[in-house]
Design an enzyme around this catalytic site. Structure first.
Site, PDB file in Angstrom:
ATOM      1  N   SER A 102       0.801  -1.104  -0.053  1.00  0.00           N
ATOM      2  CA  SER A 102       0.048  -0.043   0.006  1.00  0.00           C
ATOM      3  C   SER A 102       0.902   1.217   0.073  1.00  0.00           C
ATOM      4  O   SER A 102       2.043   1.260   0.220  1.00  0.00           O
ATOM      5  CB  SER A 102      -0.797  -0.010   1.024  1.00  0.00           C
ATOM      6  OG  SER A 102      -1.654   1.208   1.520  1.00  0.00           O
ATOM      7  N   TYR A 106      -2.351  -0.983  10.422  1.00  0.00           N
ATOM      8  CA  TYR A 106      -2.259  -1.372   8.983  1.00  0.00           C
ATOM      9  C   TYR A 106      -1.005  -0.823   8.214  1.00  0.00           C
ATOM     10  O   TYR A 106      -0.344  -1.691   7.699  1.00  0.00           O
ATOM     11  CB  TYR A 106      -3.498  -0.574   8.316  1.00  0.00           C
ATOM     12  CG  TYR A 106      -3.556  -0.947   6.957  1.00  0.00           C
ATOM     13  CD1 TYR A 106      -3.861  -2.299   6.419  1.00  0.00           C
ATOM     14  CD2 TYR A 106      -3.515  -0.115   5.860  1.00  0.00           C
ATOM     15  CE1 TYR A 106      -3.996  -2.483   4.991  1.00  0.00           C
ATOM     16  CE2 TYR A 106      -3.679  -0.195   4.600  1.00  0.00           C
ATOM     17  CZ  TYR A 106      -4.088  -1.400   4.200  1.00  0.00           C
ATOM     18  OH  TYR A 106      -3.903  -1.654   2.795  1.00  0.00           O
TER      19      TYR A 106
END
Length: 266
Positions: free
Chosen positions: A142, A155
């Protein structure tokens, strides 16, 4: 036309979003597929939508929090195809919660799924690729694998950890003709924000506005396949949000200011 004929591709998180789009793209490029996620009904739906014969697709449910099951899953793949050419780590969960309000158990769960799940499955598959003297691991990270943003601490940590592990793996196995590609998507139009975990461990159940306006997963999948075919070590995919990666590298203070100014915690 991208060509992955006679390649065996194992995709985790294949039941929706980028994973489902990757399944379609690899199938159209001629690959045989192993589709893994927790929801077998959704995996069967994806399988039935692919332009492949039943013998070319194996539905193989997986729980990334249960690494003790991985050796048996790998054996099922080998029984079906006798090789694994590409392993795509796409399965994972996101987060929407403040550090001060999130219990440690939430951080541990996200790390268990996003990081340790990918590490354990790689370790289970790696002996096969070493024996083949070929293989590729594709890691869907990401943009927050490059920098942290509010409400996503665990995350972001899990994605940062993936970069450290797979950069190291790449440096160890290249002589064995095993390659590693790390993919850093920005805003892709998937349900990742809807399924993200809140501070209480519940689903966020809301689509982020930026996510809703993001790149189509099908376009993202095409760019990922192009990066794999081009043997890229890392690729950043998205819209104008990818500029943040370059701000982090060259103007980190400016990025820090922008994140505090424009991404305020709820």
């Amino acid at each position: 036309m991208l060509n992955f004929n006679q390649q065996v591709v194992w995709i985790t998180g294949a039941s929706s979003g980028i994973g489902e789009a990757l399944a379609q793209a690899f199938a159209q490029a001629g690959a045989s597929l192993i589709l893994s996620a927790r929801r077998i009904e959704e995996l069967e739906r994806v399988k039935n939508s692919l332009p492949l014969s039943p013998a070319q697709v194996l539905v193989l449910p997986i729980d990334l929090e249960k690494p003790e099951t991985f050796p048996e899953l790998v054996q099922q793949v080998m029984d079906a195809f006798n090789r694994i050419d590409i392993l795509v780590h796409n399965g994972g969960i996101s987060q929407r919660g403040l550090v001060k309000a999130s219990p440690l158990a939430l951080d541990q769960k996200i790390m268990a799924v996003n990081y340790f799940g990918a590490v354990a499955l790689t370790k289970a598959v790696l002996p096969i690729m070493l024996a083949q003297k070929s293989g590729r691991v594709v890691v869907i990270s990401s943009l927050v694998g490059k920098f942290g943003t509010p409400m996503r601490s665990a995350y972001a940590a899990s994605k940062h950890a993936l970069h450290g592990f797979f950069d190291s793996l790449r440096s160890e196995v290249w002589r064995d003709n095993i390659r590693v590609t790390i993919v850093c998507p920005g805003y892709i139009r998937t349900n990742i924000s809807i399924n993200a975990l809140t501070e209480k461990g519940d689903k966020h159940n809301r689509m982020d506005k930026n996510q809703e306006k993001g790149m189509a997963p099908e376009r993202c999948a095409t760019l990922i396949l192009k990066a794999v075919a081009a043997n890229k070590e890392e690729v950043v995919i998205g819209g104008k949000e990818i500029l943040a990666v370059y701000l982090k590298r060259f103007f980190p203070g400016l990025l820090s200011w922008a994140l505090k100014r424009f991404m305020k915690p709820a």
